[in-house]
Scaffold this active site. Structure first.
Site, PDB file in Angstrom:
ATOM      1  N   GLU A  60      39.056  34.860  43.713  1.00 44.27           N
ATOM      2  CA  GLU A  60      37.921  35.699  44.097  1.00 44.27           C
ATOM      3  C   GLU A  60      36.647  34.881  43.926  1.00 44.27           C
ATOM      4  O   GLU A  60      36.484  34.213  42.903  1.00 44.27           O
ATOM      5  CB  GLU A  60      37.802  36.942  43.211  1.00 44.27           C
ATOM      6  CG  GLU A  60      38.861  37.993  43.363  1.00 44.27           C
ATOM      7  CD  GLU A  60      38.494  39.254  42.570  1.00 44.27           C
ATOM      8  OE1 GLU A  60      37.281  39.492  42.371  1.00 44.27           O
ATOM      9  OE2 GLU A  60      39.411  39.979  42.149  1.00 44.27           O
ATOM     10  N   GLU A  78      42.039  40.815  36.609  1.00 45.26           N
ATOM     11  CA  GLU A  78      41.037  40.421  35.618  1.00 45.26           C
ATOM     12  C   GLU A  78      41.322  40.952  34.209  1.00 45.26           C
ATOM     13  O   GLU A  78      40.480  41.619  33.587  1.00 45.26           O
ATOM     14  CB  GLU A  78      39.640  40.838  36.084  1.00 45.26           C
ATOM     15  CG  GLU A  78      39.251  40.200  37.409  1.00 45.26           C
ATOM     16  CD  GLU A  78      37.812  40.434  37.812  1.00 45.26           C
ATOM     17  OE1 GLU A  78      37.265  39.608  38.548  1.00 45.26           O
ATOM     18  OE2 GLU A  78      37.230  41.462  37.386  1.00 45.26           O
TER      19      GLU A  78
END
Length: 385
Positions: free
Chosen positions: A319, A211
């Site tokens: 995710e 991320e």
């Protein structure tokens, strides 16, 4: 996952994994499993892309998988084997794991760490409380033909991440991407990990970060960093795929004007897909943490599928999760992903199992084996795939 935003859960997670390591580390001899790494025999064995699909074992298809950040830090080999046996039984083909654990001071409690960053220097830990733990994960995956995505650094402070680098070398979370001394250390770590496992049959892809964000930055900052770093990874290992590991922020296609579609975090999803040395796109999905309703998810998935189809690269829904109504909400997202041209696989966050010291960490997104949620999110989904 952006674990850091759930402060109470983070505290519990860190305490659980640390305590778990302490409870078994000192009573068990950890062996070096580097000798167990299997070699790929032909380039056709290496996972790759084919249009909007991924290929595993030469078969182009849609694949289901999951995440387990904690498995890299287990110190009981039997627990690692148990998890991989269950993954093999489940039909999940891809597992994303943390390939990093950065610290600014050497642990004295037996905690697993991979790199010590301290006072402007870096030391990679290849010992039994270091990369030998990741060795065992890779070897276990090889034996069950489970494919791994391994990433190199965390945007968040969990397990060190970018903050551990800036603590040791100075700078900020945004200057991290452009500070030569930091990037040099980061690349040395990449080289250590890639060279250790590049010939393993377990590797699905390398990932630059978990991320990555550069809040308020021009999108050229992350673009240039991703282009340069992915090219470096390819110079070390030209046969395996490379991805950025981003959340999919910054996209005009299908935009409803909400925060995730904006460029505020310094990401341009479509532009980054154009990088030659990036093989596929990644995106995450956590409506509750982004301030949007769960119904936002289907449009988010469809928008990224269109962007990836245009780029002629597959998207990985890497995710996704909710804390309640998992079967209904995640099940709907899975159906959308399966039916969208441009999506090649999905990995729910995250897998849970019963280990020797108790349940694996629970961040409320966890889907535990043997539960009703597992039946629909895993068993039913794998059958549909």
């Amino acid at each position: 996952m952006k674990v850091s935003i759930i402060l109470l859960s983070v505290a519990c997670l860190v305490a659980h994994v640390t305590a778990y390591g302490q409870s078994i580390h000192h009573g068990q001899k950890t062996r070096n499993v580097r000798t167990h790494v299997r070699r790929n025999t032909t380039s056709g064995d290496v996972p790759s892309t084919q249009g909007s699909n991924f290929t595993i074992d030469g078969q182009a298809d849609y694949f289901a998988g999951t995440n387990s950040y904690w498995i890299s830090y287990l110190t009981n080999d039997s627990d690692v084997d148990l998890v991989f046996n269950h993954l093999q039984e489940s039909g999940l083909r891809i597992l994303r794991v943390w390939g990093f654990s950065d610290v600014n001071s050497k642990p004295t409690d037996g905690k697993v760490y991979f790199q010590l960053l301290q006072n402007g220097s870096a030391t990679i830990n290849t010992g039994p409380d270091g990369l030998q733990r990741l060795d065992y994960v890779v070897a276990a995956a090889e034996k069950r033909n489970i494919k791994l995505i391994i990433n190199f650094v965390n945007n968040w402070s969990d397990y060190g991440g970018i903050n551990a680098y800036t603590t040791a070398f100075g700078g900020t979370s945004t200057s991290w991407y452009t500070t030569p001394a930091i990037q040099d250390v980061y690349r040395k770590y990449i080289k250590a990990v890639v060279s250790r496992y590049s010939q393993s049959s377990a590797i699905f892809a390398w990932e630059l970060a978990n991320e990555p964000r550069c809040s308020g930055c021009d999108t050229s900052v992350i673009y240039n960093w991703a282009a340069s770093t992915s090219a470096y990874v390819k110079s070390l290992d030209p046969q395996h795929m490379v991805a950025i590991g981003d959340e999919g922020f910054g996209l005009d296609v299908g935009s409803d004007g909400s925060y995730p579609f904006t460029y505020a975090e310094g990401l341009d999803f479509a532009k980054n897909l154009e990088i030659d040395t990036i093989d596929f796109g990644t995106f995450h999905l956590y409506p509750s943490t982004w301030g949007v309703p769960n119904s936002f998810g289907n449009g988010w998935i469809t928008a990224h599928a269109k962007a990836c189809a245009t780029a002629q690269k597959p998207c990985l829904m890497e995710e996704y999760g909710v804390t309640t109504d998992k079967c209904e909400i995640e099940g709907q997202w899975q159906q959308t992903g399966l039916g969208a041209k441009g999506i090649g696989a999905d990995l729910f966050w995250q897998y849970g199992d019963k280990l020797s010291a108790g349940n694996s960490p629970n961040d409320n997104y966890t889907v535990y084996r043997g539960t009703d949620d597992y039946e629909c999110v895993v068993t039913k989904h794998v059958a549909e795939v």
